[in-house]
Design a protein around this motif. Structure first.
Motif, mmCIF file in Angstrom:
data_model
loop_
_atom_site.group_PDB
_atom_site.id
_atom_site.type_symbol
_atom_site.label_atom_id
_atom_site.label_comp_id
_atom_site.label_asym_id
_atom_site.label_seq_id
_atom_site.Cartn_x
_atom_site.Cartn_y
_atom_site.Cartn_z
ATOM 1 N N VAL A 162 -5.966 12.962 8.099
ATOM 2 C CA VAL A 162 -5.933 11.619 7.508
ATOM 3 C C VAL A 162 -5.562 11.718 6.033
ATOM 4 O O VAL A 162 -6.092 12.574 5.315
ATOM 5 N N LYS A 163 -4.683 10.828 5.598
ATOM 6 C CA LYS A 163 -4.335 10.716 4.174
ATOM 7 C C LYS A 163 -4.297 9.247 3.776
ATOM 8 O O LYS A 163 -3.826 8.409 4.542
ATOM 9 N N GLY A 164 -4.777 8.954 2.571
ATOM 10 C CA GLY A 164 -4.665 7.614 2.006
ATOM 11 C C GLY A 164 -3.704 7.655 0.834
ATOM 12 O O GLY A 164 -3.963 8.352 -0.152
ATOM 13 N N LEU A 165 -2.559 6.928 0.932
ATOM 14 C CA LEU A 165 -1.509 6.993 -0.088
ATOM 15 C C LEU A 165 -1.384 5.698 -0.894
ATOM 16 O O LEU A 165 -0.446 5.549 -1.688
ATOM 17 N N GLY A 166 -2.284 4.773 -0.679
ATOM 18 C CA GLY A 166 -2.307 3.563 -1.481
ATOM 19 C C GLY A 166 -1.051 2.724 -1.331
ATOM 20 O O GLY A 166 -0.507 2.540 -0.246
ATOM 21 N N GLU A 167 -0.559 2.189 -2.477
ATOM 22 C CA GLU A 167 0.606 1.292 -2.451
ATOM 23 C C GLU A 167 1.914 2.037 -2.717
ATOM 24 O O GLU A 167 2.956 1.433 -2.960
ATOM 25 N N THR A 168 1.861 3.379 -2.629
ATOM 26 C CA THR A 168 3.092 4.171 -2.812
ATOM 27 C C THR A 168 3.969 4.082 -1.573
ATOM 28 O O THR A 168 3.533 3.657 -0.508
ATOM 29 N N ASN A 169 5.239 4.514 -1.723
ATOM 30 C CA ASN A 169 6.216 4.599 -0.618
ATOM 31 C C ASN A 169 6.338 3.300 0.172
ATOM 32 O O ASN A 169 6.213 3.292 1.405
ATOM 33 N N PRO A 170 6.517 2.163 -0.499
ATOM 34 C CA PRO A 170 6.687 0.915 0.272
ATOM 35 C C PRO A 170 7.958 0.982 1.126
ATOM 36 O O PRO A 170 8.963 1.573 0.726
ATOM 37 N N ASN B 162 4.236 -3.408 4.597
ATOM 38 C CA ASN B 162 3.676 -2.283 3.831
ATOM 39 C C ASN B 162 2.201 -2.004 4.160
ATOM 40 O O ASN B 162 1.687 -0.943 3.828
ATOM 41 N N ARG B 163 1.506 -2.949 4.783
ATOM 42 C CA ARG B 163 0.105 -2.749 5.171
ATOM 43 C C ARG B 163 0.109 -2.011 6.511
ATOM 44 O O ARG B 163 0.046 -2.614 7.582
ATOM 45 N N ARG B 164 0.132 -0.645 6.471
ATOM 46 C CA ARG B 164 0.455 0.105 7.684
ATOM 47 C C ARG B 164 -0.203 1.474 7.677
ATOM 48 O O ARG B 164 -0.691 1.947 6.649
ATOM 49 N N VAL B 165 -0.140 2.103 8.864
ATOM 50 C CA VAL B 165 -0.436 3.522 9.021
ATOM 51 C C VAL B 165 0.737 4.144 9.757
ATOM 52 O O VAL B 165 1.157 3.653 10.810
ATOM 53 N N SER C 212 -0.290 -2.835 0.579
ATOM 54 C CA SER C 212 0.658 -3.594 -0.227
ATOM 55 C C SER C 212 0.200 -3.568 -1.677
ATOM 56 O O SER C 212 -0.835 -2.992 -2.005
ATOM 57 N N SER C 213 0.947 -4.212 -2.577
ATOM 58 C CA SER C 213 0.710 -4.036 -4.005
ATOM 59 C C SER C 213 -0.337 -4.983 -4.588
ATOM 60 O O SER C 213 -0.637 -4.914 -5.777
ATOM 61 N N GLU C 214 -0.950 -5.877 -3.797
ATOM 62 C CA GLU C 214 -1.993 -6.733 -4.335
ATOM 63 C C GLU C 214 -3.226 -5.879 -4.669
ATOM 64 O O GLU C 214 -3.531 -4.923 -3.986
ATOM 65 N N ALA D 178 9.157 -1.974 2.328
ATOM 66 C CA ALA D 178 9.729 -3.323 2.189
ATOM 67 C C ALA D 178 9.370 -3.839 0.805
ATOM 68 O O ALA D 178 8.572 -3.223 0.067
ATOM 69 N N ASP D 179 9.943 -4.965 0.444
ATOM 70 C CA ASP D 179 9.788 -5.545 -0.889
ATOM 71 C C ASP D 179 8.396 -6.185 -1.011
ATOM 72 O O ASP D 179 8.049 -7.091 -0.255
ATOM 73 N N ASN D 180 7.598 -5.688 -1.963
ATOM 74 C CA ASN D 180 6.247 -6.219 -2.164
ATOM 75 C C ASN D 180 6.226 -7.583 -2.852
ATOM 76 O O ASN D 180 5.168 -8.181 -2.987
ATOM 77 N N SER D 181 7.420 -8.081 -3.260
ATOM 78 C CA SER D 181 7.457 -9.386 -3.914
ATOM 79 C C SER D 181 7.478 -10.529 -2.897
ATOM 80 O O SER D 181 7.330 -11.693 -3.277
ATOM 81 N N THR D 182 7.662 -10.216 -1.626
ATOM 82 C CA THR D 182 7.656 -11.241 -0.581
ATOM 83 C C THR D 182 6.516 -10.967 0.388
ATOM 84 O O THR D 182 6.079 -9.813 0.567
ATOM 85 N N GLU D 183 6.053 -12.030 1.015
ATOM 86 C CA GLU D 183 4.966 -11.867 1.969
ATOM 87 C C GLU D 183 5.408 -11.058 3.170
ATOM 88 O O GLU D 183 4.657 -10.235 3.687
ATOM 89 N N GLU D 184 6.653 -11.262 3.611
ATOM 90 C CA GLU D 184 7.148 -10.498 4.749
ATOM 91 C C GLU D 184 7.145 -9.008 4.439
ATOM 92 O O GLU D 184 6.775 -8.175 5.278
#
Length: 444
Positions: A415-423, A436-439, A380-382, A425-431
């Motif tokens: 394995v690839k690490g893409l960070g906070e790209t390609n969300p 977005n915290r996923r594989v 996520s974007s935090e 869902a909306d990173n402005s809400t907790e839901e």
């Protein structure tokens, strides 16, 4: 007593005493092994160290190293003394000595029996000295207990003397005070000597010795010459020495350190303790070997293996039992198998709720050995972008580790690490951030 007779008497006495000492030494060499309560490095307190001695012998104005005597002839005179010694170590002690006697000489061999205005002198003296005594060769590798000790001594002190003399005119005289009493001259004296000691018993010894005494004055013989010279005298003696203390303690003067070490190393109680220690070490080694033993080679030692004799290559859990992975049943299971894996905030640790999806992925890939998969990790974007990039890759690696441990070949997983790209869902809400915290799985 002339010089020749004195030499013969001293030599005969010395030979007789040496024979007694050798006989005593031979007796000691054949005695049975006996131990004492003394221990190596146990300190002086475990020994008797104080000794008192009495001696008597012959005094002369000559010394063994030569030198000038102011008279043409010398006379042997009686000497006597007492000593108190403190033995500090096997080989070294301090000795306080008091001596008395006479030194005498004549000019009988000179023309008319006179020289420098004197016919003879006869000087009484008293001395007190403190010397260091070094025992030579105190370590004996042949006998358990020393029977003969050779020693050397050196020290310093004071000597008091009062010469009695006879002039060329046969007038007798002596040093006197103003009131007519005897005047004793005081001088520094340095005794240097050597000798041999024979052990008659542990507390009793026979001493034979010779000491050269160098004074710091030139009128011991009542004659002070016009050129620098110092008077001297020698003392050859024999005597007895007694060591104080309880009989339960050995005399430090006669202790052989080699025999002590032998007794301590071969002490019965010590040997039993060593054998017991060997047994304890063997038990520990056997216990360690039992802990390491793994009969079926599954990586779990027999002591903790609840499922022994598993076939080679079987994937087992911590108890050594095979891990059972569910087999795919239908296309719907396959679809569920590749669902996204979710993670907690700032964490790469797998949730237990993800195990069923991962087990399904593992089963599918093991049944389809040509299939490969790409694991794309996200965050996520935090936080910073760099931190999120590392976190996303750690999440993808956690999934890969689980699949590899379940039996999927590592080469089939990328394995690839893409960070906070390609969300997704909306990173402005907790839901949205939770999603977005996923594989994600990409099948190939």
């Amino acid at each position: 007593m002339n010089y020749s007779t004195l030499k013969k008497t001293v030599a005969l006495s010395f030979a007789s005493l040496m024979a007694v000492g050798v006989a005593n030494a031979q007796t000691d060499s054949t005695m049975s092994a006996s131990t004492t309560t003394a221990k190596v490095f146990g300190g002086r307190g475990q020994y008797n160290t104080w000794s008192f001695g009495l001696n008597a012998g012959v005094v002369s104005p000559l010394v063994a190293i030569g030198g000038v005597h102011d008279y043409t002839d010398w006379k042997a005179r009686l000497g006597y003394g007492a000593s108190l010694r403190w033995q500090l170590a096997h080989s070294f002690g301090l000795q306080l000595e008091a001596h008395g006697g006479k030194v005498a000489g004549t000019n009988e061999s000179a023309n008319n029996g006179t020289r420098d205005g004197f016919r003879s002198y006869d000087t009484r003296f008293w001395s007190g000295t403190l010397s260091g005594t070094v025992n030579v060769a105190t370590i004996d590798f042949i006998r358990r207990k020393n029977a003969v000790n050779f020693f050397v001594t050196a020290g310093g002190g004071m000597v008091w003397y009062n010469p009695t003399y006879v002039t060329a005119n046969n007038v007798a005289g002596r040093y006197t005070n103003s009131d007519g009493s005897n005047h004793y001259v005081k001088s520094l004296v340095i005794p240097v000597g050597a000798g041999v000691k024979f052990r008659l018993a542990d507390a009793l010894a026979l001493n034979l010795g010779y000491t050269m005494n160098f004074t710091d004055d030139d009128n011991l013989d009542a004659l002070k010459r016009g050129y620098p010279s110092k008077d001297k005298y020698s003392y050859g003696y024999g005597g007895l020495e007694y060591t104080f203390g309880p009989s339960s303690k050995p005399n430090l003067d006669w202790v052989n350190p080699v025999a002590m070490m032998y007794d301590e190393l071969y002490d019965a109680a010590l040997r039993q303790e060593v054998e017991a220690l060997k047994g304890r070490v063997t038990n520990v080694e056997n216990a360690v070997n039992d802990l390491k033993k793994d009969s079926d080679g599954d990586g779990v030692s027999d002591q903790f293996d609840k499922c022994p004799n598993t076939p080679a290559g079987t994937v087992v859990d911590g108890a050594g039992c095979p891990i059972k992975f569910p087999e795919p049943a239908a296309d719907s299971v396959k679809a569920e198998a590749y669902s996204n894996i979710q993670f907690d905030f700032d964490s790469s640790v797998l949730r237990t709720s993800s195990y069923s999806v991962l087990d399904a992925v593992s089963a599918d890939m093991r049944s389809n050995t040509a299939k490969t998969v790409e694991l794309d990790g996200y965050a996520s974007s935090e936080g910073t972008a760099a931190h999120n990039l590392r976190l996303s890759k750690d999440r993808a690696n956690s999934v890969k580790t689980y699949l590899v441990n379940s039996g999927v070949e590592a080469r089939r997983i990328k394995v690839k690490g893409l960070g906070e790209t390609n969300p997704i869902a909306d990173n402005s809400t907790e839901e949205g951030r939770v999603m977005n915290r996923r594989v994600e799985f990409k099948q190939k």
